[in-house]
Structures are given as C-alpha cells and as structure tokens.
Design a protein around this motif. Sequence first.
Motif, short mmCIF file in Angstrom:
data_model
loop_
_atom_site.label_atom_id
_atom_site.label_comp_id
_atom_site.label_asym_id
_atom_site.label_seq_id
_atom_site.Cartn_x
_atom_site.Cartn_y
_atom_site.Cartn_z
N GLU A 271 0.81 -1.18 0.08
CA GLU A 271 -0.09 0.06 -0.15
C GLU A 271 0.88 1.27 0.08
O GLU A 271 0.33 2.29 -0.56
CB GLU A 271 -0.94 0.06 1.36
N ASP A 294 -3.26 1.26 -2.91
CA ASP A 294 -4.40 2.07 -2.18
C ASP A 294 -4.78 3.03 -3.45
O ASP A 294 -3.88 3.80 -3.80
CB ASP A 294 -3.82 2.58 -0.98
N TRP A 297 -3.82 6.72 -3.06
CA TRP A 297 -2.47 6.78 -2.98
C TRP A 297 -1.53 6.50 -4.16
O TRP A 297 -0.76 7.17 -4.46
CB TRP A 297 -1.72 5.83 -1.56
N HIS A 321 -5.92 -2.26 -0.90
CA HIS A 321 -6.06 -1.82 0.55
C HIS A 321 -7.17 -0.65 0.81
O HIS A 321 -7.32 0.23 0.05
CB HIS A 321 -4.51 -1.03 0.69
N ASP A 322 -7.67 -0.79 1.96
CA ASP A 322 -8.51 0.21 2.42
C ASP A 322 -8.77 0.16 3.87
O ASP A 322 -9.52 -0.73 4.46
CB ASP A 322 -9.91 0.27 1.69
N THR A 324 -9.26 3.42 5.29
CA THR A 324 -9.26 4.94 5.39
C THR A 324 -10.65 5.32 5.32
O THR A 324 -11.31 5.30 6.48
CB THR A 324 -8.33 5.38 4.35
N SER A 332 -12.91 1.04 -4.24
CA SER A 332 -12.20 -0.08 -4.13
C SER A 332 -13.22 -1.39 -4.69
O SER A 332 -12.81 -2.22 -5.26
CB SER A 332 -11.47 -0.35 -3.23
#
Length: 399
Positions: A271, A294, A297, A321-322, A324, A332
């Motif tokens: 990530e 991510d 990002w 990835h998450d 957040t 996602s």
Amino acid sequence: MRIVALETLRLNEFPNLLWVRLHTDKGYVGIGETFFGAQAVESYLHESVAPYLLGQDPRDIQRHARALRQYVGFCGTGVEQRGNSAIDLALWDLIGRATGQPLYQALGGRVRTEIPVYNTCAGYRYIRAQPRQAVENWGLPENPSEGPYEDLEAFLTRPDALARDLLAMGIRAMKIWPFDPEAERTNGQFLSLSDLERCLEPFQRIRATVGQEMELLVELHGLWNLPMAVRIARALEPLKPLWIEDPIRSDDLDALATLARVTPIPLALSETLGPRSAFRQLLEQRIPGFILFDLGWCGGLTEARAIAAMAEAYQLPVAPHDCTGPIVFTASVHFSLSIPNSFIQEFVRAFYFGWYQEIVTNLPPFANGLISAPEEAGLGTDLRPELWERSDVHIRISH
C-alpha cells in the motif's frame, strides 16, 4: 462539459482525511478522497491542480492523469500523488454520473457480482489518532461501549472470540498486527524469543479455537529490519498465514527478495508504493505473492488498472488496500468487481457499521462475508449534506 470548480472538505474529527468535489457546468459533481496529511494535500490541490484542471473536460481522464505527473511527486505516495489520486477518483465518478452508469460499468463491466472481504481488525477510532504510533495511540477506546466491533482491543485481548464472531458474519479472513508495539519499542531492530512468543499468541489462540476455518493475515507495517523479519516469518510458518504484509520497508527490493526466498509464506506488497513503475520493479524480481495498493495513494483508478494488468501478466492476484475512508472503499469495491485478478477486498467492519455511515449517504452492500457494488450512477454514494454544517468543517473552493 467543463470543470468549473474544485472544492475540498476536511473535518477536525478526521484530521487525515480529505474529500474533493469537482463541479461541472452541466451540474454533475464528482467526489474523490485521499488519506494522510490532509491540509498539505488541500494546499496542493488548490495551488497546483486547480489552475490546470479548471475549464478542462473531465472526460479526458488519461490526459489529466499524465498532465498531473509533474516534475515532483510522481514516484511515491507523497502529497502530489495523494492529491492526484483523489482527483482521478472524482473524474471517474463524474464519468459514471454523466453517462448514468455505475462505476464498475464505466470501468468495463463486472467480472463478478460480489467479492469476499477480509476484516482488518481496527476499532472505531483507529485512524483518528495523529500521529499514529504505538497501540495505545491507535485508537484503543476510552469508552469501550462505543459499539460492538472494537476489533483492535479484541485482537489484543480475546482474538479467539473475535475469530468466532467474524466467522458468524461469513468473514473467513482477518488481519491483525500484534508485533507492532515491540517494533516501536526497539525501533524494529530486535525481537527477543520471549517477546516473539507473546506476539504469536493471538494467532495461536485463533488456530486453537477455529482451526483452519479462518485465514490469518499478518500486518507488520514495514517496521522491521531483515533479520527480525526472517525470525518472525519462520516462527509464523507452522500457523500457515495467508500472507505477511509489508514486513520491511518496501523501498528495499533486495531485502524483500531475500526474505521471499527464505519463507514459503507469500509477501503482500504494498500500500505504501505509488504508481506502476514501483510495482514493475517488484514484479520483475518476482518478490510478492499478492499485490496491494491504495486507490487514494497510487494514482487513483487509472493507475490501479495499470498495476492490476501488470500483476495479471505475472499470474498474481491483487487485493486493494482500504483502512481509510468510505469513498476510497466504495471505489475499491467497484474496481475489485471489474478486474479479473481481484482476490479479496479489505474491509473494516468497525468503520463500515460505524463512522462511514456518518460521512456518506450509501455504502456497498455487505452480506455473509461478501461485498457488492452500488447500482446508482458513478460511485453510487455522496457526502452527507450535513457535513457542510458541522462546526469542525473546513471548506475551500477554487473557481
């Protein structure tokens, strides 16, 4: 159709989250999001991105993605890359809204209608701490009755009961990080055998309680040196985790390659990496077993699609990835359903059933361990209008 305003919104309660709205002359509004250093990203968007993007056609996503890769900030996940990621998500949301399609359809259609999730065992206040250091500052609850899914406290104190509870929801994979306090205590330089055994205890209790029914995902947050990462990996091997995530910093490919050679446990990376060029080097050395990135990002959906296509060519699965915010999570899910090598989607049930619902109007449907995408146009969700009325809100608009 032209972009006529770039708006940002952040809340003191969530100091690392930044939301972006792109307004068009046709009345469509697209939303994006990124995480970490929200005030710095906000400044970048208004000072550097707005002068370029205002007046542009939002449908030219590839051109904008390339134009925003300027002289700095295009190699990692710094301020520029995070800001560009949020813009990219908003542009894709606009495409879906303007064409009346859910985002997964705008991305080329679904490969599957739902995907399994794994639960990252954070709690309700996990990302509200700043800076995020040591378990005590990661949001262990002052009020343990905030909700039923205080999973950070649970994996540290009752991981066996937590595993049973997740299985009852149909969730068959869980990610925990009991090694992190020791890494921070020693700067990641040493883990004694007695401390190692104590850190292994949550995994051992899960295996003893639910056997092989639960997949174990080990998060190390890039905190260890190579010898200690090897020690941890070898100690974990009898427990058969699905992956070890970011055991050491992902900018040291040679060290990662050495670790990958000495353990049969696949490495999940990373990530913390940025655009496709960073993943190209990982793939060429055949280091990872799973590719993680991510969307807030790496450069947004545009860059994530390129990374996923590269991974597919190497027969590797991806798992976005998450841990957040709700916009990146929703994006996602759309993304995971639209690519052929999606493996599993990260999910934080404390966020999903907790504060996410205070931020957005709609979330991807979840049932029996599976997540699917909203059917409304674009992302299929919006920021709640009451956010603009909060006392801790900061709004900035470039016209």
